[in-house]
Design an enzyme around this catalytic site. Structure first.
Site, PDB file in Angstrom:
ATOM      1  N   LYS A  22       0.839  -1.212   0.000  1.00  0.00           N
ATOM      2  CA  LYS A  22       0.000   0.000   0.000  1.00  0.00           C
ATOM      3  C   LYS A  22       0.870   1.257   0.000  1.00  0.00           C
ATOM      4  CE  LYS A  22      -1.640   1.532   4.109  1.00  0.00           C
ATOM      5  NZ  LYS A  22      -1.324   2.919   4.469  1.00  0.00           N
ATOM      6  N   ASN A  23       1.857   1.298   0.907  1.00  0.00           N
ATOM      7  CA  ASN A  23       2.612   2.544   1.081  1.00  0.00           C
ATOM      8  C   ASN A  23       3.624   2.798  -0.033  1.00  0.00           C
ATOM      9  OD1 ASN A  23       1.096   3.090   3.296  1.00  0.00           O
ATOM     10  ND2 ASN A  23       2.658   2.514   4.806  1.00  0.00           N
ATOM     11  N   ARG A  92      -5.071  10.351   4.756  1.00  0.00           N
ATOM     12  CA  ARG A  92      -4.035  11.374   4.944  1.00  0.00           C
ATOM     13  C   ARG A  92      -3.038  11.394   3.789  1.00  0.00           C
ATOM     14  NH1 ARG A  92      -0.607  12.372   7.784  1.00  0.00           N
ATOM     15  NH2 ARG A  92      -1.119  14.288   8.833  1.00  0.00           N
ATOM     16  N   CYS A 116      -4.689  12.201  13.255  1.00  0.00           N
ATOM     17  CA  CYS A 116      -5.468  10.974  13.158  1.00  0.00           C
ATOM     18  C   CYS A 116      -5.290  10.210  14.458  1.00  0.00           C
ATOM     19  CB  CYS A 116      -5.080  10.168  11.934  1.00  0.00           C
ATOM     20  SG  CYS A 116      -3.532   9.323  12.110  1.00  0.00           S
ATOM     21  N   ARG A 121       0.535  14.282  13.553  1.00  0.00           N
ATOM     22  CA  ARG A 121       1.014  14.126  12.183  1.00  0.00           C
ATOM     23  C   ARG A 121       1.005  15.420  11.360  1.00  0.00           C
ATOM     24  NH1 ARG A 121      -1.190   8.459   9.906  1.00  0.00           N
ATOM     25  NH2 ARG A 121       0.700   8.595   8.660  1.00  0.00           N
ATOM     26  N   PRO A 122       1.807  16.403  11.783  1.00  0.00           N
ATOM     27  CA  PRO A 122       1.883  17.650  11.007  1.00  0.00           C
ATOM     28  C   PRO A 122       2.553  17.428   9.649  1.00  0.00           C
ATOM     29  CG  PRO A 122       3.558  17.639  12.718  1.00  0.00           C
ATOM     30  CD  PRO A 122       2.730  16.392  12.924  1.00  0.00           C
ATOM     31  N   ILE A 123       2.429  18.414   8.751  1.00  0.00           N
ATOM     32  CA  ILE A 123       3.096  18.307   7.442  1.00  0.00           C
ATOM     33  C   ILE A 123       4.066  19.470   7.230  1.00  0.00           C
ATOM     34  CG2 ILE A 123       1.315  16.922   6.289  1.00  0.00           C
ATOM     35  CD1 ILE A 123       0.462  19.686   4.973  1.00  0.00           C
ATOM     36  N   ASP A 304       4.843   0.367  12.024  1.00  0.00           N
ATOM     37  CA  ASP A 304       3.649  -0.305  11.485  1.00  0.00           C
ATOM     38  C   ASP A 304       3.572  -1.779  11.887  1.00  0.00           C
ATOM     39  OD1 ASP A 304       2.917   2.051  10.317  1.00  0.00           O
ATOM     40  OD2 ASP A 304       3.600   1.535   8.307  1.00  0.00           O
ATOM     41  N   ILE A 326       8.086   6.804  16.947  1.00  0.00           N
ATOM     42  CA  ILE A 326       7.688   7.522  15.718  1.00  0.00           C
ATOM     43  C   ILE A 326       6.412   8.341  15.923  1.00  0.00           C
ATOM     44  CG2 ILE A 326       7.136   7.275  13.244  1.00  0.00           C
ATOM     45  CD1 ILE A 326       9.970   6.319  13.879  1.00  0.00           C
ATOM     46  N   ARG A 396      -8.727  -0.597   4.604  1.00  0.00           N
ATOM     47  CA  ARG A 396      -7.943   0.489   4.017  1.00  0.00           C
ATOM     48  C   ARG A 396      -6.570  -0.018   3.585  1.00  0.00           C
ATOM     49  NH1 ARG A 396      -6.637   4.811   7.702  1.00  0.00           N
ATOM     50  NH2 ARG A 396      -5.315   5.159   5.913  1.00  0.00           N
TER      51      ARG A 396
HETATM   52  N1  EPU Z   1       6.387  14.605  11.044  1.00  0.00           N
HETATM   53  C1  EPU Z   1       6.473  15.935  11.361  1.00  0.00           C
HETATM   54  N2  EPU Z   1       6.362  16.844  10.344  1.00  0.00           N
HETATM   55  C2  EPU Z   1       6.185  16.473   9.047  1.00  0.00           C
HETATM   56  C3  EPU Z   1       6.104  15.106   8.737  1.00  0.00           C
HETATM   57  C4  EPU Z   1       6.218  14.188   9.751  1.00  0.00           C
HETATM   58  O1  EPU Z   1       6.622  16.302  12.524  1.00  0.00           O
HETATM   59  O2  EPU Z   1       6.095  17.353   8.192  1.00  0.00           O
HETATM   60  C5  EPU Z   1       6.492  13.590  12.118  1.00  0.00           C
HETATM   61  C6  EPU Z   1       5.212  12.761  12.261  1.00  0.00           C
HETATM   62  O3  EPU Z   1       4.236  13.432  13.050  1.00  0.00           O
HETATM   63  C7  EPU Z   1       5.725  11.494  12.887  1.00  0.00           C
HETATM   64  C8  EPU Z   1       7.107  11.341  12.234  1.00  0.00           C
HETATM   65  O4  EPU Z   1       7.459  12.627  11.742  1.00  0.00           O
HETATM   66  O5  EPU Z   1       5.864  11.674  14.275  1.00  0.00           O
HETATM   67  C9  EPU Z   1       7.187  10.336  11.107  1.00  0.00           C
HETATM   68  O6  EPU Z   1       6.104  10.552  10.221  1.00  0.00           O
HETATM   69  P1  EPU Z   1       6.183  10.257   8.656  1.00  0.00           P
HETATM   70  O7  EPU Z   1       6.019  11.564   7.945  1.00  0.00           O
HETATM   71  O8  EPU Z   1       7.372   9.457   8.338  1.00  0.00           O
HETATM   72  O9  EPU Z   1       4.875   9.410   8.443  1.00  0.00           O
HETATM   73  P2  EPU Z   1       3.991   9.412   7.142  1.00  0.00           P
HETATM   74  O10 EPU Z   1       4.844   9.663   5.962  1.00  0.00           O
HETATM   75  O11 EPU Z   1       2.797  10.271   7.355  1.00  0.00           O
HETATM   76  C10 EPU Z   1       4.261   6.885   6.512  1.00  0.00           C
HETATM   77  C11 EPU Z   1       3.338   5.725   6.331  1.00  0.00           C
HETATM   78  C12 EPU Z   1       2.804   5.287   7.683  1.00  0.00           C
HETATM   79  C13 EPU Z   1       4.001   4.900   8.564  1.00  0.00           C
HETATM   80  C14 EPU Z   1       4.969   6.082   8.672  1.00  0.00           C
HETATM   81  C15 EPU Z   1       6.225   5.758   9.445  1.00  0.00           C
HETATM   82  C16 EPU Z   1       2.461   6.110   4.112  1.00  0.00           C
HETATM   83  C17 EPU Z   1       1.314   6.455   3.253  1.00  0.00           C
HETATM   84  N3  EPU Z   1       2.252   6.113   5.433  1.00  0.00           N
HETATM   85  O12 EPU Z   1       3.476   7.913   7.113  1.00  0.00           O
HETATM   86  O13 EPU Z   1       1.988   4.140   7.453  1.00  0.00           O
HETATM   87  O14 EPU Z   1       3.554   4.546   9.843  1.00  0.00           O
HETATM   88  O15 EPU Z   1       5.355   6.528   7.357  1.00  0.00           O
HETATM   89  O16 EPU Z   1       6.884   4.686   8.877  1.00  0.00           O
HETATM   90  O17 EPU Z   1       3.532   5.790   3.621  1.00  0.00           O
HETATM   91  C18 EPU Z   1       0.253   2.622   7.927  1.00  0.00           C
HETATM   92  O18 EPU Z   1       0.465   2.115   6.816  1.00  0.00           O
HETATM   93  O19 EPU Z   1      -0.479   2.086   8.800  1.00  0.00           O
HETATM   94  C19 EPU Z   1       0.891   3.904   8.249  1.00  0.00           C
HETATM   95  C20 EPU Z   1       0.446   4.700   9.227  1.00  0.00           C
END
Ligand code: EPU
Length: 417
Positions: A22-23, A92, A116, A121-123, A304, A326, A396
Site C-alpha cells: 500500500k505505502n 491522509r 489521526c 502528524r503535522p506536514i 507499522d 515515531i 484500508r
Molecule cells: N512529522 C512531522 N512533520 C512532518 C512530517 C512528519 O513532525 O512534516 C512527524 C510525524 O508526526 C511522525 C514522524 O514525523 O511523528 C514520522 O512521520 P512520517 O512523515 O514518516 O509518516 P507518514 O509519511 O505520514 C508513513 C506511512 C505510515 C508509517 C509512517 C512511518 C504512508 C502512506 N504512510 O506515514 O503508514 O507509519 O510513514 O513509517 O507511507 C500505515 O500504513 O499504517 C501507516 C500509518
C-alpha cells in the site's frame, strides 16, 4: 459495518502470497500526475486507500482505471489543482499529490489532512521543503495553497525522518530547475521504489534508500509500466501470526531484505525463520521468548509492526519493553488487548508487556489500520471467540487478510453488515 469473527486456537499452516505494498502504491500512483500519457502499474493491492487515491486523481483530471491488480493512470487531462477536504479526510496520504501538482501546474490547493488516531502528524516538513524549492505557501481555511513560477533545486535538510515528506519533495524536485539535495531523507524501501519508478519515467535521482538523495531536475517525464513492490508490513503481520500460533507458514512473493529488523526480533522470540529467494518460512516454537523492541525509521523496527508484535509479547514467557518513537499516540490498541487479558502497562511512549498464559476472546474495536491487524492476531490465540468491529480500517490497508488467514487454517470469517 462489517465485523471479523475469530475463533482462537488454530495453528496456522501452509503457503500464502503477499500483496503489493500500500505505502509504495500510494506515492507511485500520485507520481503519475508528473507526466502525460498512460502509466500502467501492476501488483497494486485492492484496498480502500487505493480506491480513494484513484478517486482523487480522477477529480484532478487524470483518467484512471483498475482491473484486478493493474491500474492505469493518464494525467494528460490534469486540469484541477484542488484536493478537497472530503477526499483528503478519508486518507491522509492524499497529501502526496501536493508535490506533483506544484511541479506540474505551478499551483496546488490541498486540504490540510489534520491529525489521526495515532498522532498529530503535522506536514510542516513537506511545506518547508516546497518553500525551499521556491513555492510560496499559504495556509487558510484549512487548505494549503502553494504557488510558484518555477521550482528551483535546493539543499533540504529534514529535521525528522519523514516518509511521505521525502516522497513529496522528491516528486516536486524531479521537475525543478537544477539540483536538489535531500539530507536526513527517509530510507524506507517505499521511497526507493518511488525513486525507481521516477527514474524509469526519465527522472535523475541518485541515492534513494540512503539518507542523502540527489535529484537533477529534468524538463519532462514520460509514462511507464512498473510493478509495485511486496508489502513488508503485510509480510511481517503474517510472520508474526505464524510465530504466535506455533505454526508453519511459508510466505511467498515477498522481499526478505526489507524485513531484516522483524526477522531478527522474531528469531530472538524463538521462531525458526528460513529465507530462500523471495520466500520466508516461519516455524513458531514454544515457548515464545520476550524481546524488547523500539520502533525507528527504516532499517529500524517499523512502527507499522509494533501493535502486531505486542500481541506476540502478550503471550511470551517473561517481560518485554516496547518503545514507540515515531508516533506519540500509537498505543491505542493496548486498552483492547487489556480487555482480552493482556498484562500491559503504558508509561509515556513505552509499554511494559508481561506475558500471560492465555488471552480471552472478547468483542473489540479497531481504531486504526495496524491496530485492526493486532486485534485479529490476538483473536487467533485467544480462548473462545473474538469479534473485531470497525473492520473499515483493516480494509484500508490489508487486502483480503481474513481470506489469507482462512487459507492458512484459521477459523475466521467476515460478517457483512
Ligand atoms: N512529522 C512531522 N512533520 C512532518 C512530517 C512528519 O513532525 O512534516 C512527524 C510525524 O508526526 C511522525 C514522524 O514525523 O511523528 C514520522 O512521520 P512520517 O512523515 O514518516 O509518516 P507518514 O509519511 O505520514 C508513513 C506511512 C505510515 C508509517 C509512517 C512511518 C504512508 C502512506 N504512510 O506515514 O503508514 O507509519 O510513514 O513509517 O507511507 C500505515 O500504513 O499504517 C501507516 C500509518
Amino acid at each position: 459495518m462489517d465485523k471479523i469473527i475469530v475463533q482462537g486456537g488454530r495453528r496456522l499452516q501452509g503457503t500464502v502470497q503477499v500483496s503489493g505494498a500500500k505505502n509504495a502504491a500510494l506515492p507511485i500512483l500520485a507520481s503519475a500526475l508528473l507526466c502525460d500519457g498512460p502509466n500502467t502499474f501492476t501488483n497494486v493491492p485492492v484496498l480502500r486507500d487505493i480506491q480513494s487515491t484513484l478517486q482523487l486523481l480522477s477529480h484532478l483530471g487524470a483518467r484512471c482505471s483498475m482491473e484486478g491488480h493493474t491500474v492505469q493512470v493518464d494525467a494528460a487531462g490534469l486540469n484541477n489543482d484542488e484536493a478537497p477536504y472530503d477526499l483528503v479526510r478519508k486518507m491522509r496520504a492524499s497529501i502526496l499529490v501536493l508535490g506533483p501538482l506544484v511541479a506540474r501546474l505551478k499551483k496546488a490547493r490541498v486540504s490540510l489532512p489534520g491529525g489521526c488516531a495515532i498522532g498529530a502528524r503535522p506536514i510542516n516538513l513537506h511545506l518547508r521543503g516546497l518553500e525551499l524549492l521556491g513555492a510560496r505557501i499559504d495556509l487558510s481555511h484549512g487548505y494549503v495553497e502553494a504557488v510558484c513560477e518555477q521550482l528551483r533545486g535546493a539543499e533540504i535538510y529534514f529535521d525528522m525522518v519523514t516518509v511521505t515528506g521525502t516522497e513529496n519533495i522528491m516528486m516536486a524536485a524531479v521537475l525543478a530547475q537544477g539540483t536538489t539535495v535531500l539530507r536526513n531523507a527517509a530510507c524506507e524501501p517505499e521511497v526507493k521504489a518511488l525513486a525507481d519508478v521516477l527514474n524509469r519515467m526519465g527522472a535523475c535521482i541518485i541515492g534513494a534508500g540512503t539518507p542523502e538523495i540527489v535529484i537533477e531536475g529534468v524538463e519532462r517525464l514520460h509514462p511507464v509500466s512498473a510493478a509495485i513492490i511486496p508489502d513488508r508490513i503485510e509480510t511481517g503481520t503474517l510472520m508474526t501470526a505464524a510465530a504466535l500460533t506455533h505454526g508453519d507458514v511459508t510466505i511467498q512473493a515477498t522481499e526478505p531484505e526489507h524485513l531484516e529488523a522483524v526477522i531478527h526480533k522474531l528469531r530472538l522470540a524463538g521462531a525458526q525463520i528460513d529465507v530462500s529467494g523471495s520466500q520466508i518460512r516461519v516455524q513458531g516454537q514454544r515457548p515464545i521468548q520476550s524481546v524488547d523492541i523500539k520502533t525507528l525509521p527504516y532499517p529500524g523496527f517499523p512502527t507499522d509492526m509494533q501493535a502486531q508484535f505486542m500481541v506476540l509479547m502478550s503471550v511470551a514467557q517473561g517481560t518485554s519493553l516496547i518503545s514507540e518513537t515515531i508516533f506519540e499516540n500509537r498505543f491505542i490498541h493496548v486498552s483492547e488487548l487489556q480487555r482480552m487479558g493482556a498484562d500491559i502497562t503504558v508509561t509515556g511512549n513505552s509499554a511494559l508487556v508481561k506475558g500471560v498464559e492465555h488471552l480471552s476472546g472478547a468483542p473489540v474495536m479497531a481504531t486504526d489500520l495496524r491496530a485492526s491487524a493486532c486485534l485479529i492476531l490476538a483473536g487467533l490465540v485467544s480462548e473462545n471467540t473474538t469479534e473485531v468491529n470497525r473492520v473499515y480500517h483493516l480494509d484500508r490497508g490489508y487486502e483480503a487478510l481474513e481470506a489469507k488467514f482462512q487459507q492458512l487454517g484459521a477459523a475466521i470469517q467476515r460478517v457483512k453488515a
